[in-house]
Motif scaffolding. Sequence first.
Motif, mmCIF file in Angstrom:
data_model
loop_
_atom_site.group_PDB
_atom_site.id
_atom_site.type_symbol
_atom_site.label_atom_id
_atom_site.label_comp_id
_atom_site.label_asym_id
_atom_site.label_seq_id
_atom_site.Cartn_x
_atom_site.Cartn_y
_atom_site.Cartn_z
ATOM 1 N N TRP A 194 -6.241 -1.061 5.799
ATOM 2 C CA TRP A 194 -5.181 -0.080 5.595
ATOM 3 C C TRP A 194 -4.276 -0.058 6.820
ATOM 4 C CZ3 TRP A 194 -4.228 2.786 1.193
ATOM 5 C CH2 TRP A 194 -3.101 3.612 1.286
ATOM 6 N N LEU A 240 0.826 -1.219 0.000
ATOM 7 C CA LEU A 240 0.000 0.000 0.000
ATOM 8 C C LEU A 240 0.857 1.265 0.000
ATOM 9 C CD1 LEU A 240 -2.677 -1.127 2.612
ATOM 10 C CD2 LEU A 240 -3.116 -0.662 0.179
ATOM 11 N N LEU A 284 -10.427 -4.041 1.768
ATOM 12 C CA LEU A 284 -9.280 -3.181 2.051
ATOM 13 C C LEU A 284 -9.050 -3.043 3.550
ATOM 14 C CD1 LEU A 284 -7.100 -1.116 1.166
ATOM 15 C CD2 LEU A 284 -8.907 0.636 1.183
ATOM 16 N N VAL A 294 -3.437 5.420 -3.981
ATOM 17 C CA VAL A 294 -3.999 4.058 -3.965
ATOM 18 C C VAL A 294 -5.496 4.114 -4.289
ATOM 19 C CG1 VAL A 294 -4.568 2.086 -2.487
ATOM 20 C CG2 VAL A 294 -2.270 3.081 -2.409
#
Length: 288
Positions: free
Chosen positions: A75, A55, A73, A85
């Motif tokens: 993060w 990422l 997703l 991204v």
Amino acid sequence: MSNSNSPILVIGATGRIGRAVVSELRRAGAPVRALSRHPAAGAITEGVESVAGDLAVPESLDAALGDVRVVFLVWIAGPSSMPEVVARLAQNVERVVFLSSPHQTPHPFFQQPNVMGTLHADIEHALAAAELAPTIIRPGMLSANAVEWWADQIRAGDVVRWPHAEVETAPIDERDIAAVAVRALCDTAHAEKDYVITGPDALSHADQVRILGDALGRRLQFDELTPDEFRRESASRWPAPAVEMLLSAWGATVGLAPYMTSTVADVTGTPARTFDDWAAANVDRFRQ
Ligand SMILES: NC(=O)c1ccc[n+]([C@@H]2O[C@H](COP(=O)([O-])OP(=O)(O)OC[C@H]3O[C@@H](n4cnc5c(N)ncnc54)[C@H](OP(=O)(O)O)[C@@H]3O)[C@@H](O)[C@H]2O)c1
């Protein structure tokens, strides 16, 4: 349910929640692609398509995103690469299911200073602005925190030293977070929905340690630390900002009932698992 044959990309697939999402997707018969910075390290479930990506390096995601329409997703990276991204996600996929936190829930536990909550809010706005129809998944305290918090102490003896013996949360099993996430990944009816997910029971830290002791067949003793004792004892294990974030959340909750939802049952039709269930499934992680 979606009958697309394009793989669902799971970012964070080697983590506690992402790993459960991969398992649940496989159980649902959905094609899965699992992303890791180090896919060759063997942390991805056998038989699952794995792909490298980071990422923090947006262009490293391009290969992973080919022929993908839906992304789970998680993060973990810093904030700087996030806009790029999200732009890449918007170029390639239709929908994102994002693992966030209940930073907007009006309960003191969730309203203390928390840099992660601020980043989560920024990501949610970016995903919505990019028209990625985000489903936002907001778990409260994870049952799995018990491993990081207490497994070393329980393996070493019968005493758990920890602050705020009586502060209650509603720990949520990662398998239930995954069950909700997979409904959202596989069914467009969950697009743009917002799900705060908690476990079914209000449990203090002392309750959770007692339940772990029951699962192990041992009587564990809870030694309550003051916040300052906890700061000193955890200094070599966890970063000070993480410790302060936890202490302020617990401190703000003394004497209050935890925030609880019925989201797991509402979305999946099955009640959320209890902490006893979680302890039974994970008891080996507390053994020598
Ligand atoms: N703990 C709680 O009680 C709680 C409650 C609510 C929400 N949350 C949220 O849950 C999330 C953490 O989920 P988790 O516990 O499942 O994570 P985790 O077990 O800590 O695993 C982290 C995952 O992130 C991946 N990762 C780390 N850096 C990456 C990068 N630069 N690029 C791509 N992947 C990267 C790791 O994969 P590789 O190492 O294989 O690359 C791994 O799969 C956080 O956003 C946290 O705020 C936690």
